[in-house]
Every structure is written in structure tokens, then in C-alpha cells.
Scaffold this motif. Structure first.
Motif, PDB file in Angstrom:
ATOM      1  N   ILE A  28       0.842  -1.202   0.000  1.00  0.00           N
ATOM      2  CA  ILE A  28       0.000   0.000   0.000  1.00  0.00           C
ATOM      3  C   ILE A  28       0.874   1.249   0.000  1.00  0.00           C
ATOM      4  N   TYR A  29       0.516   2.194  -0.863  1.00  0.00           N
ATOM      5  CA  TYR A  29       1.198   3.477  -0.888  1.00  0.00           C
ATOM      6  C   TYR A  29       0.403   4.472  -0.035  1.00  0.00           C
ATOM      7  N   ILE A  30       1.130   5.309   0.700  1.00  0.00           N
ATOM      8  CA  ILE A  30       0.506   6.284   1.591  1.00  0.00           C
ATOM      9  C   ILE A  30       0.692   7.695   1.046  1.00  0.00           C
ATOM     10  N   GLY A  31      -0.343   8.498   1.157  1.00  0.00           N
ATOM     11  CA  GLY A  31      -0.291   9.873   0.691  1.00  0.00           C
ATOM     12  C   GLY A  31       0.390  10.802   1.666  1.00  0.00           C
ATOM     13  N   ASN A  32       0.283  12.099   1.380  1.00  0.00           N
ATOM     14  CA  ASN A  32       1.017  13.097   2.145  1.00  0.00           C
ATOM     15  C   ASN A  32       0.547  13.213   3.591  1.00  0.00           C
ATOM     16  N   VAL A  33      -0.748  13.131   3.819  1.00  0.00           N
ATOM     17  CA  VAL A  33      -1.290  13.389   5.151  1.00  0.00           C
ATOM     18  C   VAL A  33      -1.791  12.095   5.787  1.00  0.00           C
ATOM     19  N   MET A  34      -1.360  11.858   7.020  1.00  0.00           N
ATOM     20  CA  MET A  34      -1.914  10.779   7.847  1.00  0.00           C
ATOM     21  C   MET A  34      -2.493  11.424   9.093  1.00  0.00           C
ATOM     22  N   GLY A  35      -3.510  10.788   9.639  1.00  0.00           N
ATOM     23  CA  GLY A  35      -4.128  11.412  10.795  1.00  0.00           C
ATOM     24  C   GLY A  35      -4.867  10.451  11.683  1.00  0.00           C
ATOM     25  N   TRP A  36      -5.304  10.997  12.799  1.00  0.00           N
ATOM     26  CA  TRP A  36      -6.129  10.267  13.747  1.00  0.00           C
ATOM     27  C   TRP A  36      -7.424  11.036  13.971  1.00  0.00           C
ATOM     28  N   TYR A  37      -8.520  10.295  13.993  1.00  0.00           N
ATOM     29  CA  TYR A  37      -9.837  10.839  14.277  1.00  0.00           C
ATOM     30  C   TYR A  37     -10.422   9.995  15.407  1.00  0.00           C
ATOM     31  N   ARG A  38     -11.474  10.499  16.014  1.00  0.00           N
ATOM     32  CA  ARG A  38     -12.138   9.718  17.055  1.00  0.00           C
ATOM     33  C   ARG A  38     -13.637   9.959  17.008  1.00  0.00           C
ATOM     34  N   GLN A  39     -14.357   8.963  17.513  1.00  0.00           N
ATOM     35  CA  GLN A  39     -15.810   9.062  17.558  1.00  0.00           C
ATOM     36  C   GLN A  39     -16.301   8.512  18.886  1.00  0.00           C
ATOM     37  N   ALA A  40     -16.895   9.392  19.674  1.00  0.00           N
ATOM     38  CA  ALA A  40     -17.497   8.987  20.943  1.00  0.00           C
ATOM     39  C   ALA A  40     -18.932   8.554  20.691  1.00  0.00           C
ATOM     40  N   THR A  50      -3.294  15.544  12.679  1.00  0.00           N
ATOM     41  CA  THR A  50      -2.786  15.114  11.392  1.00  0.00           C
ATOM     42  C   THR A  50      -1.304  15.446  11.294  1.00  0.00           C
ATOM     43  N   ILE A  51      -0.633  14.751  10.377  1.00  0.00           N
ATOM     44  CA  ILE A  51       0.792  14.988  10.148  1.00  0.00           C
ATOM     45  C   ILE A  51       1.091  14.746   8.681  1.00  0.00           C
ATOM     46  N   THR A  52       1.932  15.605   8.104  1.00  0.00           N
ATOM     47  CA  THR A  52       2.310  15.453   6.704  1.00  0.00           C
ATOM     48  C   THR A  52       3.597  14.641   6.588  1.00  0.00           C
ATOM     49  N   THR A  53       3.928  14.288   5.378  1.00  0.00           N
ATOM     50  CA  THR A  53       5.167  13.555   5.124  1.00  0.00           C
ATOM     51  C   THR A  53       6.368  14.318   5.659  1.00  0.00           C
ATOM     52  N   GLY A  54       6.309  15.638   5.588  1.00  0.00           N
ATOM     53  CA  GLY A  54       7.403  16.476   6.052  1.00  0.00           C
ATOM     54  C   GLY A  54       7.396  16.761   7.533  1.00  0.00           C
ATOM     55  N   GLY A  55       6.378  16.256   8.237  1.00  0.00           N
ATOM     56  CA  GLY A  55       6.344  16.396   9.689  1.00  0.00           C
ATOM     57  C   GLY A  55       5.517  17.556  10.213  1.00  0.00           C
ATOM     58  N   ARG A  56       4.789  18.247   9.323  1.00  0.00           N
ATOM     59  CA  ARG A  56       3.947  19.345   9.790  1.00  0.00           C
ATOM     60  C   ARG A  56       2.719  18.751  10.475  1.00  0.00           C
TER      61      ARG A  56
END
Length: 121
Positions: A28-40, A50-56
């Protein structure tokens, strides 16, 4: 096909810590942004960080200063270190990223299966 696999949830007392992990499946290839979400329960899914490939990074105000998102691009993984946990952090946490199975495809939004985090004494 499962693209993102999460681990690390559980039960913790208020003030405690947990670390969530999420990694992309083989091939699997991953895009620029990875993140975490939550649902109560009975609430809408909300952004945690969220975090970008460059660490932002970007954080929800409710977790700023307590949670830290990080990423290992070589492992195609994202992590969420959660400190000073509060009962209101209780939710199912989902990893998110743009994924594709070929460099010739466009990225599509993918979600992990979710991992339960419960903060309770």
C-alpha cells in the motif's frame, strides 16, 4: 483489502497514557497526510491530529499539549502518544490516510478498523 491496521487501544485511568499505532499493509502506498480521528458514542467523528510527510502537524484544541502525533515514513506508520488522558477522551480512534495500491492510481481516503480507548477510574 485492509489498507490501514491499528493497535494500542485499551482501558486507562484518568491522567494515564496510551500510544496508538497505525501501519499500512504490504503493497500500500501512503499519501502526504496521515491522521487520527475519534468518535465517541452518539457523537460525530472528529479530527484529533494530522501529520504530513514532512512532519507538519495539526491538533484539535482539545488535545493540544497532551497528545503527540508522529510518523515513520519508511515504515508507512503513524503514531499517537496520548498523555494526561481524560474521561472525555473516551472514544473509538481511527487512523486515516490517502492510500493506493499502484502508483498509477489516485489516492483514496482510507480508514483503519478503529481501536477503543476508554478512560475511566
Amino acid at each position: 483489502q485492509v489498507h490501514l491496521v491499528e493497535s494500542g487501544g485499551g482501558l486507562v485511568q484518568p491522567g494515564g497514557s496510551l500510544r496508538l499505532s497505525c501501519a499500512a499493509s504490504e503493497g500500500i502506498y501512503i499519501g502526504n497526510v496521515m491522521g487520527w480521528y475519534r468518535q465517541a458514542p452518539e457523537k460525530q467523528r472528529e479530527l484529533v491530529a494530522t501529520i504530513t510527510t514532512g512532519g507538519r502537524t495539526n491538533y484539535a484544541d482539545s488535545v493540544l499539549g497532551r497528545f503527540t502525533i508522529s510518523r515513520d515514513n519508511a515504515k508507512k506508520a503513524v503514531y499517537l502518544q496520548m498523555n494526561s488522558l481524560k474521561p472525555e477522551d473516551t472514544a473509538v480512534y481511527y487512523c486515516s490516510a490517502g492510500t493506493r495500491t499502484s502508483i498509477y492510481q489516485s489516492y483514496k481516503d482510507s480508514w483503519g478498523q478503529g481501536t477503543q480507548v476508554t478512560v475511566s477510574s
